[in-house]
Each structure stands twice: as structure tokens, then as C-alpha cells.
Design a protein around this motif. Structure first.
Motif, PDB file in Angstrom:
ATOM      1  N   GLU A  47       0.826  -1.201   0.000  1.00 54.11           N
ATOM      2  CA  GLU A  47       0.000   0.000   0.000  1.00 54.11           C
ATOM      3  C   GLU A  47       0.866   1.259   0.000  1.00 54.11           C
ATOM      4  O   GLU A  47       0.472   2.297  -0.545  1.00 54.11           O
ATOM      5  CB  GLU A  47      -0.931   0.009   1.212  1.00 54.11           C
ATOM      6  CG  GLU A  47      -2.050  -1.006   1.153  1.00 54.11           C
ATOM      7  CD  GLU A  47      -3.055  -0.716   0.049  1.00 54.11           C
ATOM      8  OE1 GLU A  47      -3.308   0.476  -0.224  1.00 54.11           O
ATOM      9  OE2 GLU A  47      -3.572  -1.678  -0.541  1.00 54.11           O
ATOM     10  N   ILE A  48       2.036   1.184   0.612  1.00 51.27           N
ATOM     11  CA  ILE A  48       2.971   2.315   0.625  1.00 51.27           C
ATOM     12  C   ILE A  48       3.695   2.436  -0.719  1.00 51.27           C
ATOM     13  O   ILE A  48       3.865   3.536  -1.265  1.00 51.27           O
ATOM     14  CB  ILE A  48       4.005   2.139   1.756  1.00 51.27           C
ATOM     15  CG1 ILE A  48       3.316   2.215   3.130  1.00 51.27           C
ATOM     16  CG2 ILE A  48       5.121   3.180   1.659  1.00 51.27           C
ATOM     17  CD1 ILE A  48       4.212   1.813   4.285  1.00 51.27           C
ATOM     18  N   LEU A  49       4.100   1.290  -1.265  1.00 48.56           N
ATOM     19  CA  LEU A  49       4.948   1.284  -2.459  1.00 48.56           C
ATOM     20  C   LEU A  49       4.178   1.579  -3.743  1.00 48.56           C
ATOM     21  O   LEU A  49       4.663   2.323  -4.611  1.00 48.56           O
ATOM     22  CB  LEU A  49       5.632  -0.080  -2.558  1.00 48.56           C
ATOM     23  CG  LEU A  49       6.795  -0.238  -3.529  1.00 48.56           C
ATOM     24  CD1 LEU A  49       7.892   0.770  -3.225  1.00 48.56           C
ATOM     25  CD2 LEU A  49       7.337  -1.658  -3.461  1.00 48.56           C
ATOM     26  N   PHE A  50       2.995   1.005  -3.884  1.00 48.63           N
ATOM     27  CA  PHE A  50       2.244   1.101  -5.141  1.00 48.63           C
ATOM     28  C   PHE A  50       2.009   2.543  -5.595  1.00 48.63           C
ATOM     29  O   PHE A  50       2.242   2.865  -6.774  1.00 48.63           O
ATOM     30  CB  PHE A  50       0.922   0.346  -4.998  1.00 48.63           C
ATOM     31  CG  PHE A  50       0.143   0.217  -6.273  1.00 48.63           C
ATOM     32  CD1 PHE A  50       0.602  -0.567  -7.312  1.00 48.63           C
ATOM     33  CD2 PHE A  50      -1.068   0.874  -6.435  1.00 48.63           C
ATOM     34  CE1 PHE A  50      -0.123  -0.701  -8.489  1.00 48.63           C
ATOM     35  CE2 PHE A  50      -1.799   0.754  -7.603  1.00 48.63           C
ATOM     36  CZ  PHE A  50      -1.326  -0.033  -8.633  1.00 48.63           C
ATOM     37  N   PRO A  51       1.578   3.456  -4.703  1.00 48.47           N
ATOM     38  CA  PRO A  51       1.351   4.834  -5.152  1.00 48.47           C
ATOM     39  C   PRO A  51       2.624   5.554  -5.607  1.00 48.47           C
ATOM     40  O   PRO A  51       2.543   6.539  -6.346  1.00 48.47           O
ATOM     41  CB  PRO A  51       0.761   5.524  -3.907  1.00 48.47           C
ATOM     42  CG  PRO A  51       0.192   4.411  -3.092  1.00 48.47           C
ATOM     43  CD  PRO A  51       1.122   3.261  -3.309  1.00 48.47           C
ATOM     44  N   LYS A  52       3.791   5.072  -5.196  1.00 45.25           N
ATOM     45  CA  LYS A  52       5.050   5.683  -5.637  1.00 45.25           C
ATOM     46  C   LYS A  52       5.363   5.333  -7.088  1.00 45.25           C
ATOM     47  O   LYS A  52       6.176   5.998  -7.734  1.00 45.25           O
ATOM     48  CB  LYS A  52       6.206   5.221  -4.746  1.00 45.25           C
ATOM     49  CG  LYS A  52       6.121   5.684  -3.303  1.00 45.25           C
ATOM     50  CD  LYS A  52       7.339   5.205  -2.518  1.00 45.25           C
ATOM     51  CE  LYS A  52       7.295   5.681  -1.080  1.00 45.25           C
ATOM     52  NZ  LYS A  52       8.495   5.244  -0.312  1.00 45.25           N
ATOM     53  N   LEU A  53       4.736   4.281  -7.582  1.00 45.28           N
ATOM     54  CA  LEU A  53       5.038   3.777  -8.924  1.00 45.28           C
ATOM     55  C   LEU A  53       3.961   4.115  -9.945  1.00 45.28           C
ATOM     56  O   LEU A  53       4.216   4.105 -11.150  1.00 45.28           O
ATOM     57  CB  LEU A  53       5.207   2.253  -8.877  1.00 45.28           C
ATOM     58  CG  LEU A  53       6.265   1.726  -7.902  1.00 45.28           C
ATOM     59  CD1 LEU A  53       6.118   0.220  -7.730  1.00 45.28           C
ATOM     60  CD2 LEU A  53       7.665   2.064  -8.386  1.00 45.28           C
ATOM     61  N   VAL A  54       2.752   4.390  -9.458  1.00 47.10           N
ATOM     62  CA  VAL A  54       1.608   4.605 -10.348  1.00 47.10           C
ATOM     63  C   VAL A  54       1.150   6.058 -10.268  1.00 47.10           C
ATOM     64  O   VAL A  54       0.982   6.609  -9.183  1.00 47.10           O
ATOM     65  CB  VAL A  54       0.442   3.672  -9.964  1.00 47.10           C
ATOM     66  CG1 VAL A  54      -0.802   4.013 -10.755  1.00 47.10           C
ATOM     67  CG2 VAL A  54       0.829   2.222 -10.208  1.00 47.10           C
ATOM     68  N   SER A  55       0.965   6.669 -11.416  1.00 49.26           N
ATOM     69  CA  SER A  55       0.479   8.052 -11.474  1.00 49.26           C
ATOM     70  C   SER A  55      -0.617   8.146 -12.528  1.00 49.26           C
ATOM     71  O   SER A  55      -0.810   7.232 -13.346  1.00 49.26           O
ATOM     72  CB  SER A  55       1.621   9.012 -11.819  1.00 49.26           C
ATOM     73  OG  SER A  55       2.249   8.628 -13.028  1.00 49.26           O
ATOM     74  N   SER A  56      -1.333   9.243 -12.514  1.00 52.32           N
ATOM     75  CA  SER A  56      -2.486   9.384 -13.404  1.00 52.32           C
ATOM     76  C   SER A  56      -2.102   9.306 -14.873  1.00 52.32           C
ATOM     77  O   SER A  56      -2.907   8.861 -15.702  1.00 52.32           O
ATOM     78  CB  SER A  56      -3.208  10.710 -13.120  1.00 52.32           C
ATOM     79  OG  SER A  56      -2.342  11.805 -13.368  1.00 52.32           O
ATOM     80  N   ILE A 156       4.776  -0.728 -17.632  1.00 54.74           N
ATOM     81  CA  ILE A 156       4.618  -1.893 -16.770  1.00 54.74           C
ATOM     82  C   ILE A 156       5.020  -1.502 -15.359  1.00 54.74           C
ATOM     83  O   ILE A 156       6.094  -0.928 -15.150  1.00 54.74           O
ATOM     84  CB  ILE A 156       5.461  -3.088 -17.245  1.00 54.74           C
ATOM     85  CG1 ILE A 156       4.919  -3.652 -18.567  1.00 54.74           C
ATOM     86  CG2 ILE A 156       5.497  -4.187 -16.189  1.00 54.74           C
ATOM     87  CD1 ILE A 156       5.702  -4.836 -19.110  1.00 54.74           C
ATOM     88  N   VAL A 157       4.167  -1.806 -14.389  1.00 52.34           N
ATOM     89  CA  VAL A 157       4.453  -1.557 -12.977  1.00 52.34           C
ATOM     90  C   VAL A 157       4.376  -2.892 -12.246  1.00 52.34           C
ATOM     91  O   VAL A 157       3.381  -3.617 -12.359  1.00 52.34           O
ATOM     92  CB  VAL A 157       3.450  -0.561 -12.365  1.00 52.34           C
ATOM     93  CG1 VAL A 157       3.596  -0.505 -10.839  1.00 52.34           C
ATOM     94  CG2 VAL A 157       3.647   0.826 -12.969  1.00 52.34           C
ATOM     95  N   ILE A 158       5.438  -3.210 -11.506  1.00 51.02           N
ATOM     96  CA  ILE A 158       5.539  -4.478 -10.784  1.00 51.02           C
ATOM     97  C   ILE A 158       5.896  -4.204  -9.332  1.00 51.02           C
ATOM     98  O   ILE A 158       6.781  -3.388  -9.049  1.00 51.02           O
ATOM     99  CB  ILE A 158       6.628  -5.387 -11.400  1.00 51.02           C
ATOM    100  CG1 ILE A 158       6.247  -5.826 -12.814  1.00 51.02           C
ATOM    101  CG2 ILE A 158       6.894  -6.607 -10.518  1.00 51.02           C
ATOM    102  CD1 ILE A 158       7.394  -6.511 -13.560  1.00 51.02           C
ATOM    103  N   THR A 159       5.217  -4.876  -8.402  1.00 50.71           N
ATOM    104  CA  THR A 159       5.700  -4.963  -7.023  1.00 50.71           C
ATOM    105  C   THR A 159       5.679  -6.438  -6.631  1.00 50.71           C
ATOM    106  O   THR A 159       4.870  -7.215  -7.146  1.00 50.71           O
ATOM    107  CB  THR A 159       4.823  -4.184  -6.016  1.00 50.71           C
ATOM    108  OG1 THR A 159       3.572  -4.861  -5.825  1.00 50.71           O
ATOM    109  CG2 THR A 159       4.572  -2.758  -6.470  1.00 50.71           C
ATOM    110  N   ASP A 160       6.585  -6.825  -5.728  1.00 46.69           N
ATOM    111  CA  ASP A 160       6.545  -8.207  -5.253  1.00 46.69           C
ATOM    112  C   ASP A 160       7.471  -8.404  -4.064  1.00 46.69           C
ATOM    113  O   ASP A 160       8.334  -7.564  -3.758  1.00 46.69           O
ATOM    114  CB  ASP A 160       6.935  -9.183  -6.365  1.00 46.69           C
ATOM    115  CG  ASP A 160       6.354 -10.577  -6.123  1.00 46.69           C
ATOM    116  OD1 ASP A 160       5.484 -10.720  -5.244  1.00 46.69           O
ATOM    117  OD2 ASP A 160       6.773 -11.522  -6.804  1.00 46.69           O
ATOM    118  N   PHE A 161       7.266  -9.547  -3.414  1.00 46.51           N
ATOM    119  CA  PHE A 161       8.146 -10.040  -2.353  1.00 46.51           C
ATOM    120  C   PHE A 161       9.567 -10.062  -2.917  1.00 46.51           C
ATOM    121  O   PHE A 161       9.798 -10.571  -4.005  1.00 46.51           O
ATOM    122  CB  PHE A 161       7.696 -11.452  -1.972  1.00 46.51           C
ATOM    123  CG  PHE A 161       8.081 -11.920  -0.596  1.00 46.51           C
ATOM    124  CD1 PHE A 161       9.392 -11.896  -0.161  1.00 46.51           C
ATOM    125  CD2 PHE A 161       7.111 -12.424   0.260  1.00 46.51           C
ATOM    126  CE1 PHE A 161       9.742 -12.347   1.090  1.00 46.51           C
ATOM    127  CE2 PHE A 161       7.437 -12.881   1.523  1.00 46.51           C
ATOM    128  CZ  PHE A 161       8.768 -12.847   1.946  1.00 46.51           C
TER     129      PHE A 161
END
Length: 250
Positions: A47-56, A156-161
Motif C-alpha cells: 500500500e505504501i509502495l504502489f502509489p510511488k510507482l503509479v500516477s495518473s 509496466i508496474v511491478i511490485t513483489d516479495f
């Protein structure tokens, strides 16, 4: 990378007592209470990381694919950015059923293989995939398919363990009844994922990682797992990437 692979092999040869399940089976079970998980460190960090990578600019007015969408954890945030269409892909029918309960009009697709057969080339402007990549056995085939269905100039936006922690024994687990279940993971070094995309005409826009720190100790204390905290303190636990594809004229 060699250290990471050696540790992964050791974990496979000498597994821990928590049973691992295939991701489809595991997430079908987990779907029952996936959205009711207070104190889940990975979900909170995502939840903290995702908004840093995704913008409008990569969502608004775009055709967006959420690969490994699960129950649609990020869909309220994504819908607030006004995509033209948001399509969820997942292997777990249970997770998609929960997403449909929350978003009855959702456009979803249950996938059974990594090649996205039936999805036309250049179908999407943006692909987001959160906490999913390590569940994919053949990451090269999967990323080639993602590139195929992505338009030139897409993102492409990726987050993961983080694979470093996975390779050293870290596991994605959840409680089911009285037991804990671990979800099967495959270690894909971040450098491998980047290189597969960079050699497919992508540019790295943003790279982030979060390490296990003192501020996270209470998550482990609440689960009587301070020994796990001490083992992994200082390890990177989650990473994020945002890459942009060339539009063919750059």
C-alpha cells in the motif's frame, strides 16, 4: 545472484515444515479471508509502495491490465484515476469471485497459462502486477506475453516479495483454520526481470525497495515471531519497478 540461487536450491532440498501449495489452490483457499488481514506486513508495505510507482498519466484514459489482480486490492485507487477500461487477470477463480462481489461490473479473465492466448497484441496501454511475479514459474515466457499485449509507449508496474528474502527462506504464508499454509514461490532476481524488459526496448523509470526495519518489529511481535524478525532484519522484503516501453520513434 549466485548467492541467491544457492540459497533457493538449499530451501528446495531442505524445506521447512509449513506445507507449500500451488498458487491457484492456495489463493482459492485464501480468498475466503484475503481482504480481512489486519497486520499483514506485505500488504501494508505494498500500500505504501504502489502509489510511488503509479500516477495518473499511465492510468487516466488508458486501457489497463491488472495481472494477478486477486480481490482487487488496488482497484479503488486505480478507478479513482479514471482508466478507460480496467481488466483483471488471475489464475484463482476464488479471488476473482471476491473481486466480482466488490466490483460487480468488473471486466475479469481467469487465465490458465502464461502466454495470454486469446488476448490480442497491443491490447493495453498499461500493465500493473502486484505481489504476483514470484508465483510465476516461467517468468521469461510470462514477460514476453506481457510485452506482446502491451502497446508501444506503454508502461509496466511491478511490485513483489523481494527475491533475496525468498531465496533465504522467506515465505508467503497465511492461516487457514489452525494451520499455516505457504504459497509456492519461484526466485526471480530483480536484475533478471529488469534485463528481460530492458532488452525488449523498455526504459527503467522508477525502482524502489523497502527493507525490514525496527518500525516493522511489531508485526512480528504480534504473531510471536520475533525470531523471524531478528533473522531478516535489514533484508529487502518488497521491491517495485516502473518501466516504460519505447513508442518506436524514440
Amino acid at each position: 545472484m549466485i548467492h541467491t540461487v544457492k540459497n533457493y536450491i538449499k530451501q528446495r532440498l531442505f524445506p521447512t515444515a509449513i506445507p507449500e501449495k500451488d498458487p491457484v489452490e492456495a489463493y482459492d483457499i485464501w480468498a475466503e479471508n484475503y481482504d480481512e488481514q489486519p497486520g499483514n506486513l506485505m500488504l501494508d508495505l505494498d500500500e505504501i509502495l504502489f502509489p510511488k510507482l503509479v500516477s495518473s498519466n499511465i492510468i487516466s484514459g488508458k486501457l489497463v491490465a491488472d495481472i494477478g489482480c486477486g480481490t482487487g486490492r488496488h482497484w479503488n485507487k486505480l478507478m479513482a484515476l479514471n482508466p478507460m477500461r480496467l481488466t483483471g487477470f488471475d489464475t484463482s477463480g476464488g479471488m476473482l469471485a471476491r473481486l466480482k462481489q466488490k466490483f460487480p461490473e468488473a471486466d475479469t479473465c481467469q487465465i490458465t497459462e502464461d502466454t495470454f492466448g486469446g488476448i490480442a497484441d497491443s491490447s493495453f496501454d498499461t500493465i500493473v502486477s502486484t505481489l504476483t511475479v514470484a508465483h510465476i514459474r516461467d517468468i521469461k515466457t510470462a514477460l514476453q506475453a506481457w510485452v506482446r499485449i502491451l502497446k508501444p509507449g506503454g508502461a509496466i508496474v511491478i511490485t513483489d516479495f523481494h527475491p533475496h528474502t525468498l531465496a533465504n527462506g522467506g515465505k508467503r504464508t497465511f492461516k487457514h483454520g489452525r494451520d499455516f499454509i505457504a504459497v509456492e514461490n519461484f526466485v526471480h532476481p530483480v536484475s533478471l526481470i529488469k534485463n528481460l524488459l530492458l532488452t525488449s526496448d523498455f526504459t527503467l523509470i522508477t525502482e524502489e525497495e523497502i527493507k525490514i526495519a525496527e518500525s516493522m518489529k511489531h508485526y512480528y511481535a504480534d504473531k510471536n515471531a520475533l525470531h523471524v524478525y531478528e533473522k531478516y532484519k535489514g533484508y529487502p522484503i518488497i521491491y517495485g519497478l516502473h518501466l516504460k516501453r519505447s513508442n518506436g520513434t524514440e
